[in-house]
Design a protein around this motif. Sequence first.
Motif, PDB file in Angstrom:
ATOM      1  N   VAL A  49       6.429  17.104  -4.584  1.00 29.58           N
ATOM      2  CA  VAL A  49       5.469  16.011  -4.398  1.00 29.58           C
ATOM      3  C   VAL A  49       5.921  14.785  -5.191  1.00 29.58           C
ATOM      4  CG1 VAL A  49       3.075  15.277  -4.766  1.00 29.58           C
ATOM      5  CG2 VAL A  49       3.550  17.564  -3.928  1.00 29.58           C
ATOM      6  N   GLU A  50       6.433  15.021  -6.390  1.00 28.63           N
ATOM      7  CA  GLU A  50       6.921  13.927  -7.223  1.00 28.63           C
ATOM      8  C   GLU A  50       8.080  13.201  -6.533  1.00 28.63           C
ATOM      9  OE1 GLU A  50       8.757  13.393 -11.706  1.00 28.63           O
ATOM     10  OE2 GLU A  50       7.766  15.266 -11.171  1.00 28.63           O
ATOM     11  N   ALA A  51       8.995  13.952  -5.956  1.00 34.02           N
ATOM     12  CA  ALA A  51      10.131  13.356  -5.249  1.00 34.02           C
ATOM     13  C   ALA A  51       9.679  12.611  -3.998  1.00 34.02           C
ATOM     14  CB  ALA A  51      11.137  14.435  -4.880  1.00 34.02           C
ATOM     15  N   GLU A  52       8.708  13.164  -3.282  1.00 26.66           N
ATOM     16  CA  GLU A  52       8.165  12.475  -2.101  1.00 26.66           C
ATOM     17  C   GLU A  52       7.577  11.125  -2.499  1.00 26.66           C
ATOM     18  OE1 GLU A  52       5.264  14.585   0.235  1.00 26.66           O
ATOM     19  OE2 GLU A  52       6.565  16.333   0.421  1.00 26.66           O
ATOM     20  N   GLY A  53       6.858  11.096  -3.594  1.00 24.48           N
ATOM     21  CA  GLY A  53       6.251   9.860  -4.069  1.00 24.48           C
ATOM     22  C   GLY A  53       7.298   8.824  -4.422  1.00 24.48           C
ATOM     23  N   ARG A  54       8.358   9.260  -5.092  1.00 22.43           N
ATOM     24  CA  ARG A  54       9.435   8.338  -5.443  1.00 22.43           C
ATOM     25  C   ARG A  54      10.110   7.778  -4.205  1.00 22.43           C
ATOM     26  NH1 ARG A  54      12.625  11.838  -9.053  1.00 22.43           N
ATOM     27  NH2 ARG A  54      10.797  12.864  -9.355  1.00 22.43           N
ATOM     28  N   SER A  55      10.377   8.636  -3.224  1.00 26.23           N
ATOM     29  CA  SER A  55      11.049   8.156  -2.008  1.00 26.23           C
ATOM     30  C   SER A  55      10.130   7.249  -1.190  1.00 26.23           C
ATOM     31  CB  SER A  55      11.540   9.328  -1.161  1.00 26.23           C
ATOM     32  OG  SER A  55      10.468  10.038  -0.597  1.00 26.23           O
ATOM     33  N   SER A  89       0.827  -1.203   0.000  1.00 26.54           N
ATOM     34  CA  SER A  89       0.000   0.000   0.000  1.00 26.54           C
ATOM     35  C   SER A  89       0.863   1.255   0.000  1.00 26.54           C
ATOM     36  CB  SER A  89      -0.964   0.007   1.186  1.00 26.54           C
ATOM     37  OG  SER A  89      -0.274   0.107   2.405  1.00 26.54           O
ATOM     38  N   ASP A  90       2.017   1.225   0.673  1.00 25.60           N
ATOM     39  CA  ASP A  90       2.923   2.378   0.659  1.00 25.60           C
ATOM     40  C   ASP A  90       3.483   2.618  -0.735  1.00 25.60           C
ATOM     41  OD1 ASP A  90       2.596   3.005   3.314  1.00 25.60           O
ATOM     42  OD2 ASP A  90       4.385   1.925   3.974  1.00 25.60           O
ATOM     43  N   LYS A  91       3.824   1.544  -1.447  1.00 23.23           N
ATOM     44  CA  LYS A  91       4.327   1.692  -2.809  1.00 23.23           C
ATOM     45  C   LYS A  91       3.237   2.260  -3.721  1.00 23.23           C
ATOM     46  CE  LYS A  91       7.906  -1.802  -2.591  1.00 23.23           C
ATOM     47  NZ  LYS A  91       8.412  -3.059  -3.101  1.00 23.23           N
ATOM     48  N   LEU A  92       2.013   1.808  -3.530  1.00 19.88           N
ATOM     49  CA  LEU A  92       0.904   2.309  -4.331  1.00 19.88           C
ATOM     50  C   LEU A  92       0.669   3.792  -4.042  1.00 19.88           C
ATOM     51  CD1 LEU A  92      -1.382   1.735  -6.323  1.00 19.88           C
ATOM     52  CD2 LEU A  92      -2.802   1.111  -4.367  1.00 19.88           C
ATOM     53  N   LYS A  93       0.661   4.157  -2.771  1.00 17.03           N
ATOM     54  CA  LYS A  93       0.488   5.564  -2.398  1.00 17.03           C
ATOM     55  C   LYS A  93       1.605   6.418  -2.985  1.00 17.03           C
ATOM     56  CE  LYS A  93      -1.686   4.584   2.044  1.00 17.03           C
ATOM     57  NZ  LYS A  93      -1.475   4.630   3.500  1.00 17.03           N
ATOM     58  N   GLY A  94       2.819   5.888  -2.946  1.00 14.28           N
ATOM     59  CA  GLY A  94       3.950   6.619  -3.490  1.00 14.28           C
ATOM     60  C   GLY A  94       3.825   6.838  -4.983  1.00 14.28           C
ATOM     61  N   SER A  95       3.375   5.810  -5.697  1.00 14.78           N
ATOM     62  CA  SER A  95       3.237   5.963  -7.149  1.00 14.78           C
ATOM     63  C   SER A  95       2.122   6.947  -7.496  1.00 14.78           C
ATOM     64  CB  SER A  95       3.011   4.616  -7.827  1.00 14.78           C
ATOM     65  OG  SER A  95       1.786   4.055  -7.451  1.00 14.78           O
ATOM     66  N   VAL A  96       1.063   6.954  -6.715  1.00 20.47           N
ATOM     67  CA  VAL A  96      -0.023   7.912  -6.938  1.00 20.47           C
ATOM     68  C   VAL A  96       0.476   9.332  -6.651  1.00 20.47           C
ATOM     69  CG1 VAL A  96      -2.271   8.701  -6.087  1.00 20.47           C
ATOM     70  CG2 VAL A  96      -1.892   6.276  -6.535  1.00 20.47           C
ATOM     71  N   LYS A  97       1.219   9.479  -5.564  1.00 24.72           N
ATOM     72  CA  LYS A  97       1.759  10.792  -5.205  1.00 24.72           C
ATOM     73  C   LYS A  97       2.723  11.290  -6.279  1.00 24.72           C
ATOM     74  CE  LYS A  97       2.579  11.621  -0.807  1.00 24.72           C
ATOM     75  NZ  LYS A  97       3.246  11.684   0.510  1.00 24.72           N
ATOM     76  N   GLU A  98       3.546  10.390  -6.803  1.00 26.98           N
ATOM     77  CA  GLU A  98       4.483  10.757  -7.870  1.00 26.98           C
ATOM     78  C   GLU A  98       3.717  11.206  -9.113  1.00 26.98           C
ATOM     79  OE1 GLU A  98       8.171   8.885 -10.466  1.00 26.98           O
ATOM     80  OE2 GLU A  98       7.070   7.603  -9.090  1.00 26.98           O
ATOM     81  N   ILE A 141       0.682  12.453  -9.297  1.00 29.35           N
ATOM     82  CA  ILE A 141       0.043  13.736  -9.025  1.00 29.35           C
ATOM     83  C   ILE A 141       1.065  14.862  -9.130  1.00 29.35           C
ATOM     84  CG2 ILE A 141      -1.032  15.141  -7.218  1.00 29.35           C
ATOM     85  CD1 ILE A 141      -2.543  12.582  -6.358  1.00 29.35           C
ATOM     86  N   GLY A 142       2.261  14.623  -8.600  1.00 31.12           N
ATOM     87  CA  GLY A 142       3.321  15.619  -8.700  1.00 31.12           C
ATOM     88  C   GLY A 142       3.664  15.929 -10.143  1.00 31.12           C
ATOM     89  N   LYS A 143       3.738  14.897 -10.981  1.00 31.90           N
ATOM     90  CA  LYS A 143       4.014  15.109 -12.406  1.00 31.90           C
ATOM     91  C   LYS A 143       2.872  15.875 -13.061  1.00 31.90           C
ATOM     92  CE  LYS A 143       6.909  11.078 -13.293  1.00 31.90           C
ATOM     93  NZ  LYS A 143       7.005   9.796 -14.014  1.00 31.90           N
ATOM     94  N   LEU A 144       1.648  15.510 -12.707  1.00 30.21           N
ATOM     95  CA  LEU A 144       0.470  16.110 -13.322  1.00 30.21           C
ATOM     96  C   LEU A 144       0.376  17.606 -13.025  1.00 30.21           C
ATOM     97  CD1 LEU A 144      -2.152  15.508 -14.914  1.00 30.21           C
ATOM     98  CD2 LEU A 144      -3.277  15.169 -12.722  1.00 30.21           C
TER      99      LEU A 144
END
Length: 53
Positions: free
Chosen positions: A30-36, A10-19, A21-24
């Motif tokens: 936000v993109e970097a937070e999602g990747r980390s 679930s953390d990986k999924l949340k991270g990919s969604v956050k990444e 959104i950051g790109k969008l």
Amino acid sequence: MSAQKTTDTSDKLKGSVKEAIGKLVGDPKVEAEGRSQQKSPTPDVKPKTTPKS
């Protein structure tokens, strides 16, 4: 499936969604937070401690 594996997934999924959104929205922070978040084995959120009276 163990509770730890579910949490990691679930953390990986949340991270990919956050990444995504950051790109969008064009927000590199936000993109970097999602990747980390996708790479980190444990969530960055720490449990709240209640002061003892």
